[in-house]
Design an enzyme around this catalytic site. Structure first.
Site, short mmCIF file in Angstrom:
data_model
loop_
_atom_site.label_atom_id
_atom_site.label_comp_id
_atom_site.label_asym_id
_atom_site.label_seq_id
_atom_site.Cartn_x
_atom_site.Cartn_y
_atom_site.Cartn_z
N ASP A 1 -11.27 -11.05 -0.48
CA ASP A 1 -12.67 -10.97 0.27
C ASP A 1 -13.82 -10.14 -0.57
OD1 ASP A 1 -12.06 -8.54 1.51
OD2 ASP A 1 -11.88 -9.47 3.38
N ASN B 1 2.30 -4.72 -3.21
CA ASN B 1 0.76 -5.36 -2.88
C ASN B 1 0.12 -4.03 -2.75
OD1 ASN B 1 -0.80 -7.69 -2.30
ND2 ASN B 1 -0.53 -6.84 -0.32
N HIS C 1 -9.81 -6.86 -2.19
CA HIS C 1 -10.95 -6.52 -1.22
C HIS C 1 -12.09 -5.71 -2.00
CE1 HIS C 1 -8.51 -7.71 2.39
NE2 HIS C 1 -7.53 -6.73 1.85
N GLU D 1 0.90 -1.07 0.09
CA GLU D 1 0.24 0.08 0.01
C GLU D 1 0.70 1.38 0.23
OE1 GLU D 1 -2.64 -0.51 3.46
OE2 GLU D 1 -3.29 -2.45 2.57
N GLU E 1 -5.49 -11.03 -0.87
CA GLU E 1 -6.11 -10.77 0.15
C GLU E 1 -7.81 -10.98 -0.22
OE1 GLU E 1 -5.02 -7.44 2.32
OE2 GLU E 1 -2.87 -7.66 1.89
#
Ligand code: G3I
Length: 387
Positions: free
Chosen positions: A293, A226, A262, A175, A291
């Site tokens: 979801d 990432n 995400h 990030e 990651e």
């Protein structure tokens, strides 16, 4: 140990030119003496060069692991996934709580769980603006760039060195770009990230050295940039694409680009994920969903989603996976923990939830079924993606 198994498989295949059905790059190969009773699982249906992972918080869920009496979470984690990512245990605040103190206890427990279950480990993360310990936040207010470099170099060499040979992919820089809704727009986080702030005159040099230090500490690990909001082609991934080209031109050992994945049903679905992965792959990088979801806005008074929301969630998980399956350079697909009770989402996005692929009683959701079906379709033995 996973790395030695991988090396053995590669050496065996090279020597004999006969690749056993369970070989490939061994992301899902079972070590000698290890077997799964149920073969119709995510990890067993995956192409042999694609790791299927989940995050897990070892401090909470793995410290008491007894292979003879696993918890239900541990049983599902071992049965369904070929890779595990420490949700929090390798972050700065957990692993480096004081200037001269490294605490590897829970991260070591995760690595031990992975070895016991024939899994690989994704490392997360080395350079981030969040979850830094109080001592970093305090000291950084007076750091020169040399001070910041010395602290970061010691951390990366110590942590990556501790796990040398145990970790197949590291999220080195996490990030590091702001979003287009932040003040100043999409640019490197030279305010929020204490290391980039201290080296704001040339943050790219620091980022490049972070990769160099990590590579020197573990030359076999694939080293990733990432971020979230990095799935499709957009302003942020354009910035990453430019940065990746610049780092590679400078000889930096950058070798992967990760899209966290995400997603929320409050927003539209970006259909350019595969095209985005393809442009990073064309630079010679691995790509990954790191990651995943898909959170759902839940109506007041309702505990569960509507059938339409359930179907849409399944479609989005599956679309991310299929984009990965369609790009040979996509090396891992990781979901960000399970079941819903363990999800970070409700605490950060009140009113949203039901984001993982398992219900709280560990029964699989339609999203799980959709992903398993896509993996079945993609895998007659060795990955068809590799010809
Ligand atoms: O560290 C303390 C621990 O000592 C204490 O026992 C516990 C009691 O509740 O609190 C712990 O802090 C928690 C921390 O994770 C663990 O280090 C915080 O409450 C908790 O809010 C924190 O949340 C994590 C979050 O990152 C922090 O930013 C989530 O579990 C984790 O899922 C989330 O993961 C991030 C990725 O690393 C990067 N991408 C976004 C993703 C979701 O935010």
């Amino acid at each position: 140990m996973r790395r030695s198994l991988r090396s053995l498989l590669v050496a065996t295949a090279a020597a004999s030119l006969v690749v056993p059905l369970w070989a490939g790059t061994a992301a899902n190969a079972e070590p000698p003496g290890f077997s799964h009773a149920d073969k119709d699982t995510l990890r067993n249906q995956a192409p042999r060069d694609l790791a299927i992972g989940s995050a897990v918080w070892a401090q909470r869920d793995l410290l008491s692991y007894d292979p003879a009496a696993p918890t239900e979470l541990q049983r599902v984690l071992g049965a369904q996934f070929s890779s595990v990512t420490p949700e929090n245990d390798m972050k700065w605040d957990a692993i480096h709580p004081a200037p001269d103190v490294y605490d590897f206890a829970s991260a070591d427990a995760l690595v031990a769980f992975a070895e016991a279950n024939g899994q690989e480990v994704r490392g997360h993360t080395l350079l981030w603006h969040s979850q830094n310990p109080a001592w970093v936040t305090a000291a950084s207010s007076t750091w020169t760039c040399d001070d910041a470099r010395a602290v970061l170099e010691d951390h990366i060499r110590t942590v990556v060195g501790h796990f040398k040979g145990e970790i197949y992919e590291w999220d080195v820089a996490n990030e590091i770009f702001q979003d287009n809704w932040d003040a100043g727009g999409v640019r490197l986080r030279t305010e929020a990230n204490p290391f980039l702030r201290a080296c704001a005159d040339d943050p790219v040099a620091l980022i490049g050295d972070a990769f160099r230090w990590a590579h020197e500490a573990d030359p076999d690990a694939v080293l990733f940039l990432n971020d979230y909001n990095a799935e499709g082609i957009n302003e942020k991934t354009d910035a990453y694409y430019d940065l990746a080209q610049r780092l590679l031109a400078d000889g930096v050992p950058l070798s992967g680009f990760g899209a966290q994945g995400h997603l929320s049903l409050l927003y539209g679905f970006d259909t350019s994920i595969q095209a985005n992965f393809e442009r990073f792959a064309a630079l010679g990088l691995k790509v990954a969903v790191t990651e995943a979801d898909v959170r759902i806005p839940l109506l007041d008074g309702e505990t569960g989603p509507t059938p339409a929301q359930v179907a849409e969630q399944a479609a989005r998980y599956d679309a991310m996976l299929v984009a990965c399956l369609n790009v040979p350079a996509c090396s891992s697909f990781t979901v960000w923990g399970f079941p819903d009770a363990n999800s970070w989402v409700p605490a950060v996005f009140p009113g949203e939830g039901w984001a993982t692929i398992f219900e709280d009683d560990f029964s699989p959701k339609p999203a799980f079924d959709a992903m398993l079906a896509s993996l079945r379709d993609a895998t007659p033995g060795i990955s068809p993606r590799r010809g």
